[in-house]
Design a protein around this motif. Structure first.
Motif, PDB file in Angstrom:
ATOM      1  N   ILE A 112      28.270 -62.917  89.813  1.00  0.00           N
ATOM      2  CA  ILE A 112      28.740 -61.723  89.137  1.00  0.00           C
ATOM      3  C   ILE A 112      28.717 -61.902  87.629  1.00  0.00           C
ATOM      4  O   ILE A 112      28.737 -60.925  86.895  1.00  0.00           O
ATOM      5  CB  ILE A 112      30.162 -61.347  89.581  1.00  0.00           C
ATOM      6  CG1 ILE A 112      31.183 -62.330  89.035  1.00  0.00           C
ATOM      7  CG2 ILE A 112      30.233 -61.276  91.079  1.00  0.00           C
ATOM      8  CD1 ILE A 112      32.578 -61.913  89.332  1.00  0.00           C
ATOM      9  N   ALA A 113      28.658 -63.152  87.177  1.00  0.00           N
ATOM     10  CA  ALA A 113      28.753 -63.379  85.736  1.00  0.00           C
ATOM     11  C   ALA A 113      27.595 -62.707  84.999  1.00  0.00           C
ATOM     12  O   ALA A 113      27.793 -62.090  83.951  1.00  0.00           O
ATOM     13  CB  ALA A 113      28.769 -64.880  85.443  1.00  0.00           C
ATOM     14  N   ALA A 114      26.403 -62.813  85.563  1.00  0.00           N
ATOM     15  CA  ALA A 114      25.242 -62.254  84.880  1.00  0.00           C
ATOM     16  C   ALA A 114      25.397 -60.743  84.698  1.00  0.00           C
ATOM     17  O   ALA A 114      25.200 -60.223  83.592  1.00  0.00           O
ATOM     18  CB  ALA A 114      23.979 -62.569  85.672  1.00  0.00           C
ATOM     19  N   VAL A 115      25.762 -60.059  85.758  1.00  0.00           N
ATOM     20  CA  VAL A 115      25.915 -58.608  85.661  1.00  0.00           C
ATOM     21  C   VAL A 115      27.032 -58.243  84.709  1.00  0.00           C
ATOM     22  O   VAL A 115      26.882 -57.356  83.866  1.00  0.00           O
ATOM     23  CB  VAL A 115      26.223 -57.999  87.039  1.00  0.00           C
ATOM     24  CG1 VAL A 115      25.926 -56.527  87.042  1.00  0.00           C
ATOM     25  CG2 VAL A 115      25.441 -58.700  88.105  1.00  0.00           C
ATOM     26  N   ALA A 116      28.143 -58.939  84.843  1.00  0.00           N
ATOM     27  CA  ALA A 116      29.287 -58.609  83.997  1.00  0.00           C
ATOM     28  C   ALA A 116      28.960 -58.868  82.536  1.00  0.00           C
ATOM     29  O   ALA A 116      29.331 -58.088  81.664  1.00  0.00           O
ATOM     30  CB  ALA A 116      30.504 -59.417  84.431  1.00  0.00           C
ATOM     31  N   ALA A 117      28.264 -59.971  82.267  1.00  0.00           N
ATOM     32  CA  ALA A 117      27.900 -60.268  80.887  1.00  0.00           C
ATOM     33  C   ALA A 117      26.970 -59.186  80.349  1.00  0.00           C
ATOM     34  O   ALA A 117      27.038 -58.814  79.179  1.00  0.00           O
ATOM     35  CB  ALA A 117      27.227 -61.636  80.805  1.00  0.00           C
ATOM     36  N   ILE A 125      27.022 -56.048  81.167  1.00  0.00           N
ATOM     37  CA  ILE A 125      27.856 -54.894  80.830  1.00  0.00           C
ATOM     38  C   ILE A 125      28.764 -55.235  79.656  1.00  0.00           C
ATOM     39  O   ILE A 125      29.196 -54.352  78.929  1.00  0.00           O
ATOM     40  CB  ILE A 125      28.687 -54.464  82.057  1.00  0.00           C
ATOM     41  CG1 ILE A 125      27.775 -54.233  83.259  1.00  0.00           C
ATOM     42  CG2 ILE A 125      29.486 -53.208  81.765  1.00  0.00           C
ATOM     43  CD1 ILE A 125      28.508 -53.926  84.534  1.00  0.00           C
ATOM     44  N   GLY A 126      29.015 -56.505  79.468  1.00  0.00           N
ATOM     45  CA  GLY A 126      30.017 -56.920  78.501  1.00  0.00           C
ATOM     46  C   GLY A 126      29.617 -56.841  77.043  1.00  0.00           C
ATOM     47  O   GLY A 126      30.455 -57.002  76.169  1.00  0.00           O
ATOM     48  N   ASP A 127      28.358 -56.594  76.774  1.00  0.00           N
ATOM     49  CA  ASP A 127      27.962 -56.453  75.376  1.00  0.00           C
ATOM     50  C   ASP A 127      28.304 -55.050  74.877  1.00  0.00           C
ATOM     51  O   ASP A 127      28.025 -54.064  75.558  1.00  0.00           O
ATOM     52  CB  ASP A 127      26.461 -56.697  75.240  1.00  0.00           C
ATOM     53  CG  ASP A 127      25.994 -56.454  73.828  1.00  0.00           C
ATOM     54  OD1 ASP A 127      26.224 -57.323  72.985  1.00  0.00           O
ATOM     55  OD2 ASP A 127      25.423 -55.372  73.581  1.00  0.00           O
ATOM     56  N   PRO A 128      28.908 -54.929  73.698  1.00  0.00           N
ATOM     57  CA  PRO A 128      29.331 -53.617  73.201  1.00  0.00           C
ATOM     58  C   PRO A 128      28.198 -52.587  73.176  1.00  0.00           C
ATOM     59  O   PRO A 128      28.393 -51.444  73.593  1.00  0.00           O
ATOM     60  CB  PRO A 128      29.831 -53.918  71.804  1.00  0.00           C
ATOM     61  CG  PRO A 128      30.255 -55.340  71.844  1.00  0.00           C
ATOM     62  CD  PRO A 128      29.338 -56.015  72.812  1.00  0.00           C
ATOM     63  N   ALA A 150      27.334 -51.657  76.689  1.00  0.00           N
ATOM     64  CA  ALA A 150      28.445 -50.922  77.289  1.00  0.00           C
ATOM     65  C   ALA A 150      28.463 -49.487  76.775  1.00  0.00           C
ATOM     66  O   ALA A 150      28.704 -48.550  77.539  1.00  0.00           O
ATOM     67  CB  ALA A 150      29.769 -51.621  76.981  1.00  0.00           C
TER      68      ALA A 150
END
Lengths: 240, 240
Positions: free
Chosen positions: B7-12, B14-17, B20
DNA sequence: CCGATGCTTCGGCGGAGGACGAAGCAATCG
DNA sequence: CGATTGCTTCGTCCTCCGCCGAAGCATCGG
């Protein structure tokens, strides 16, 4: 543009590999100590401590100090739900975890998914319940039928008590290993509790895998007797 | 440890401003060009291009080339659902977007949430439908009652057609500005389509806000006559 | 054809943040 | 009471990645 809560911060928090591993470990539903989570994430204690502090500050995990240990757990079902959703998105791209360990088959067979069961057996149960008319799926939603209510009641699960909470009784949760739904929600949790209490399955110490005991195998076979019957259609009740 | 999809790859991702912001803009449900998304995210065209390539590769967005434009849209309801969940987590920590623009009140009043309505009016409608017995909530699940079915049918919404899809008909979706649920799912989408088609609300070009027209105001008041909450006093409906 | 627009690739810059070791507190144990 | 264990804070290093400008392809308009 730039409206609504800033999802970037939360997503970036989950997006770090070390933190994601910690959250993934907490998906088993148990509370873990900082040291365990450090080992789980493969980082040193100081690093883990910093990560956990940030996760706590963001409200994703809750802490409880007990002696010289500090136990961390996910702060609620909504967090688990988002993590599950992310797993679904990750699985969709075909990018699976690159280290398929020897524990993988056991994990695929039965495991916990936050507070309910997942894996082959969970999917089998779900499909059997549908085939037996104990659950009904209509317009993408799952609900408990009258037959199902009396069945679970006879098996010793207090369905009426579950219905007093605001939590959905039945919830189709997409299984990332099977790519088919299994049962979540309050009933899903109750079934896992039931299975653990009767020693049908035993949570393993080091992983989310559930060991199925011999009596558990018989019991699950009994519950899922009709799973092999072809289903009219698989229901994937995800999405808004 | 380290089990399940990463999940880290997907979340990261999405995690960039910037990314996002792009995803947030696409939550309005419309497809946007790369240039629009670049402006939306506040980055240059090359930067945006790189981001969009990564989002596409991960399967979060879909591309459609049309002439010299490339239109991007979210790849499915599951993506939107995860984004919504992240918004919920972000809102829970109290960390709201730091720039409350002048558009904020309109946004709070009525907006799109992927493909259905959100905001004050959406919450009002949801609560009125419950109060009127058109929707029923039991054990955390929402369902359409017989009265509701005939009501929507009389209003010109083809409920039967919606029930043939695998998408849930009714879905309680937590509104991040109201902190109370509104109606999502297939019926939620149909209601938004209905409201737009009859010019009750008009999507604004630059934001997720929905402008409520004078006839729309009357219609929504009629639908929400029995909501518990007092009516939003202001009318911000400009002519078409 | 030629210019304009939309988007992409390439190369280099810069800053944020994740990693660890050492040291400091708290709690349990012999 | 030392000794050990569990966790945190501090300081520092360093890698990664997001950013832009310049240049290169496509498409559309005249």
């Amino acid at each position: 543009m730039k409206e609504g809560p800033s999802i970037a911060a939360v997503a970036a928090l989950i997006g770090d590999p070390a933190r994601a591993n910690m959250l993934g470990a907490l998906m088993a539903g148990r509370a873990l100590t900082a040291g365990e989570l450090a080992r789980e994430a493969g980082v040193s204690a100081p690093t883990a401590s910093g990560h956990l502090a940030r996760l706590g500050q963001a409200g994703l995990v809750l802490v409880e100090a007990q002696g010289r240990h500090r136990y961390f757990r996910l702060s609620g079902p909504d967090v688990a739900h988002v993590l599950e959703g992310l797993m679904g998105l990750a699985a969709r791209t075909g990018r699976l975890r690159t280290r398929p360990g020897p524990r993988d088959p056991a994990l695929r067979r039965a495991r916990t998914c936050w507070d309910h069961m997942a894996g082959e057996w969970a999917v089998r149960l779900y499909e059997a319940f549908l085939a037996d008319g104990r659950l009904a799926a209509a317009a993408g939603q799952v609900s408990l039928t009258a037959a199902g209510r009396s069945f679970f009641r006879a098996e010793g699960i207090d369905v009426a008590a579950l219905e007093t909470t605001r939590r959905p009784l039945c919830r189709a949760c997409l299984d990332w290993s099977e790519r088919r739904p299994h049962l979540g929600g309050g009933l899903g949790r109750a079934i896992l509790d039931h299975a653990v209490a009767r020693h049908w399955v035993r949570p393993t110490a080091e992983s989310r895998a559930l060991a199925v005991t011999p009596p558990g195998l018989a019991a699950l076979r009994r519950w899922a007797a009709n799973a092999d019957k072809p289903l009219p259609a698989t229901i994937a009740a995800t999405g808004p």
